[in-house]
Scaffold this active site. Structure first.
Site, short mmCIF file in Angstrom:
data_model
loop_
_atom_site.label_atom_id
_atom_site.label_comp_id
_atom_site.label_asym_id
_atom_site.label_seq_id
_atom_site.Cartn_x
_atom_site.Cartn_y
_atom_site.Cartn_z
N HIS A 18 58.16 43.60 -8.57
CA HIS A 18 58.17 42.22 -9.05
C HIS A 18 58.75 41.27 -8.02
O HIS A 18 58.42 40.09 -8.02
CB HIS A 18 58.95 42.11 -10.36
CG HIS A 18 58.23 42.72 -11.52
ND1 HIS A 18 57.55 41.98 -12.44
CD2 HIS A 18 58.05 44.02 -11.86
CE1 HIS A 18 56.99 42.79 -13.32
NE2 HIS A 18 57.28 44.03 -13.00
N ASP A 128 58.49 34.80 -13.09
CA ASP A 128 57.89 36.07 -13.50
C ASP A 128 57.54 36.03 -15.00
O ASP A 128 58.23 35.36 -15.79
CB ASP A 128 58.88 37.20 -13.24
CG ASP A 128 58.26 38.57 -13.38
OD1 ASP A 128 57.78 39.10 -12.37
OD2 ASP A 128 58.25 39.12 -14.51
BR1 BUP Z 1 58.46 53.00 -1.09
C1 BUP Z 1 58.12 51.53 -0.05
N1 BUP Z 1 58.24 50.44 2.03
O1 BUP Z 1 59.10 52.50 1.84
P1 BUP Z 1 54.14 48.48 -5.61
C2 BUP Z 1 57.49 50.43 -0.57
N2 BUP Z 1 57.24 49.34 0.21
O2 BUP Z 1 57.36 48.40 2.27
P2 BUP Z 1 56.20 49.95 -7.08
C3 BUP Z 1 57.60 49.36 1.54
O3 BUP Z 1 57.14 47.97 -1.70
P3 BUP Z 1 55.64 48.83 -9.58
C4 BUP Z 1 58.52 51.54 1.31
O4 BUP Z 1 54.51 47.85 0.64
C5 BUP Z 1 54.91 47.30 -1.70
O5 BUP Z 1 54.83 45.99 -1.25
C6 BUP Z 1 55.15 48.25 -0.53
O6 BUP Z 1 55.24 47.79 -4.72
C7 BUP Z 1 56.63 48.15 -0.39
O7 BUP Z 1 54.81 49.71 -6.31
C8 BUP Z 1 56.15 47.46 -2.55
O8 BUP Z 1 53.08 49.03 -4.74
C9 BUP Z 1 55.94 48.42 -3.70
O9 BUP Z 1 53.70 47.47 -6.59
O10 BUP Z 1 56.33 48.89 -8.17
O11 BUP Z 1 57.35 49.73 -6.21
O12 BUP Z 1 56.09 51.29 -7.69
O13 BUP Z 1 55.92 50.13 -10.24
O14 BUP Z 1 56.32 47.68 -10.25
O15 BUP Z 1 54.20 48.62 -9.31
#
Ligand code: BUP
Length: 471
Positions: A18, A128
């Site tokens: 988020h 949000d």
């Molecule tokens: Br792990 C990791 N580096 O090592 P999502 C994640 N990210 O840049 P999530 C990194 O975190 P929800 C790491 O690029 C993305 O922007 C990645 O968000 C970054 O999944 C973010 O993909 C992760 O939406 O959240 O964290 O599981 O469950 O809320 O979707």
């Protein structure tokens, strides 16, 4: 033209998933002064609201880095009410993120007051969905327009706003398990809908949070989506048509959100620089995913069997502060011996966007968190979907339908069954070698770029928001 001085407040909720789109939106709205070239001669002030306490060190780090690289953006801390671990009607241990979301949700009415005391008072707020119930009405009373940013797909958003009526019809005799026909989504199998969304709000914390907030959306000035017309054409146009729900405010698809800062910076993963183009599969299941140990081992064997080079980010606990597991114990020395020439495992936070933009990356095995999906879409990186929970099966459908990736439905949710190394190896090979997939994923990347070119769909929508702010 007349100089106006809007003050924008940007209010994320908890968790990296988020926080990330809000940091990107903040930098899209307020580029560094040296690069500013806007038509309406505005001097813009932007304040990032920081929810305290944060849950993960990843969030803490992202916020600190963001503020130090965007010195023209202000910040203001907002202390939420204590988390309530007992606020659950079932005995199952609550997901720490959901417990945190609940605290943010319960604190939202205090945030409206916090915002009104900022000096100068904000002239527009981007917040949000989890904050909608507490802030939209008070802000409207103060005459401050509020836009709600949705951190998931247009498709899952569609499901969230229709879930209340779905719950009432799912008991009907004419609804079947092959799926209810949902406008903008088509028939959707019950299995793809996360079970919590079909629970009664009184019995489930997350359903209550979503349901309550969705009921306040009509009070907001607009809904921002991190998606683009080409990627989710049916859901986007159905949401915009008003046919789904007449009470929805205007919908602004402005994705893929633009990266915060340059992607040229080093990632400390120089190993990638020495790999041939498109030869490496990047494996990561997001910031809050802990895969069971036996599945991690099986995935290791699958990667080994596939013969494909890999960069694998491993998380062994849900909240990163607790991550202590030794990888050698988990995967065994033999794994490291056998793959040392062609693989790298990292436990630390990596800059995923930089990795996905690297020429050596040829595919992405992902849980389909929406930020990850959009980052892959932006760069046309083929994806192999393995959803874990929540919106991720619906997101995986989007990925498959748009031609960005493949999804092996029979794997179920991560953890539903032990997926064997043979199956994993085959699917990784398919993703990395299919010419058809490479082409269709590249097309998604081109369309994502077009969306932000002059006259592109997202660029135009973003322009409308800026015009509203400038008025
Ligand atoms: Br792990 C990791 N580096 O090592 P999502 C994640 N990210 O840049 P999530 C990194 O975190 P929800 C790491 O690029 C993305 O922007 C990645 O968000 C970054 O999944 C973010 O993909 C992760 O939406 O959240 O964290 O599981 O469950 O809320 O979707």
């Amino acid at each position: 033209s007349v100089a106006i001085q809007p003050h924008i407040a940007v209010c994320p909720s908890a968790g990296i998933g988020h926080l990330t789109p809000f940091l990107r939106l903040a930098s899209m709205l307020s580029p560094p002064p040296s690069t500013t070239n806007n038509s309406c001669n505005i001097t813009l002030t932007l304040t990032l609201i920081i929810i305290r306490p944060t849950l993960s060190s990843a969030e803490e780090n992202q916020i600190n880095t963001f503020l130090s690289t965007h010195p023209h953006i202000n910040s203001s801390h907002f202390q939420i009410l204590p988390v309530d671990n007992n606020n659950s009607s079932n005995s199952k241990k609550q997901d720490p993120f959901v417990v945190h979301y609940d605290a943010v949700f319960r604190s939202s009415y205090l945030l409206a007051n916090h915002l009104s005391t900022l000096s100068p008072q904000p002239s527009v707020v981007f917040s949000d969905l989890m904050l909608a119930s507490g802030i939209t009405k008070p802000l409207a009373d103060l005459g401050i327009p509020n836009y709600t940013l949705i951190s998931t797909s247009a498709s899952f958003f569609t499901l969230m706003v229709t879930s209340a009526s779905l719950r009432t019809t799912s008991g009907d005799s004419d609804s079947d398990s092959d799926g209810d026909e949902i406008p903008g989504l088509g028939p959707i199998p019950m299995d793809d809908i996360p079970p919590f969304l079909m629970s009664e709000p009184d019995n489930n914390m997350l359903t209550r949070i979503i349901d309550t907030n969705c009921r306040h959306l009509h009070e907001t000035k607009g809904v921002l989506l991190n998606s683009f017309d080409f990627f989710e054409p049916e859901s986007v146009s159905t949401l915009q048509s008003g046919k789904l729900l007449a009470t929805l405010p205007p919908i602004f698809p402005i994705g893929p959100f633009i990266s915060v800062g340059s992607l040229k910076g080093s990632n400390n993963i120089s190993w990638l620089d020495n790999q041939p183009p498109k030869s490496v599969v990047f494996i990561s299941f997001g910031s809050r995913t802990a895969m069971a140990k036996d599945q991690i081992r099986e995935l290791g064997k699958g990667i080994e069997r596939s013969g494909i080079s890999f960069l694998w980010v491993i998380k062994t606990t849900v909240v990163d502060k607790e991550d202590k597991e030794e990888l050698n114990d988990l995967l065994g020395e033999a794994f490291f011996m056998n793959t040392k020439e062609r693989g790298l495992i990292v436990k630390e936070w990596v800059n995923q966007e930089v990795i996905l933009a690297h020429s050596a990356i040829g595919g992405f095995l992902s849980h389909c968190g929406w930020n990850s999906v959009m980052e892959a879409a932006q760069r046309g990186v083929p994806l192999l979907a393995w959803p874990l929970h929540g919106d991720q099966r619906v997101n995986a459908r989007v990925v498959e339908k748009a031609g960005l990736g493949v999804w092996e439905r029979s794997w179920g949710w991560i953890g539903e069954r032990l997926v064997k190394s043979e199956e994993i190896a085959l699917k990784i090979q398919e993703m990395m070698t299919s010419e058809k997939l490479k082409k269709s994923a590249a097309r998604v990347g081109e369309e994502a770029t077009k969306a932000w070119e002059i006259d592109g769909s997202s660029k135009k929508m973003f322009g409308k928001i800026i015009d509203n702010i400038c008025q």
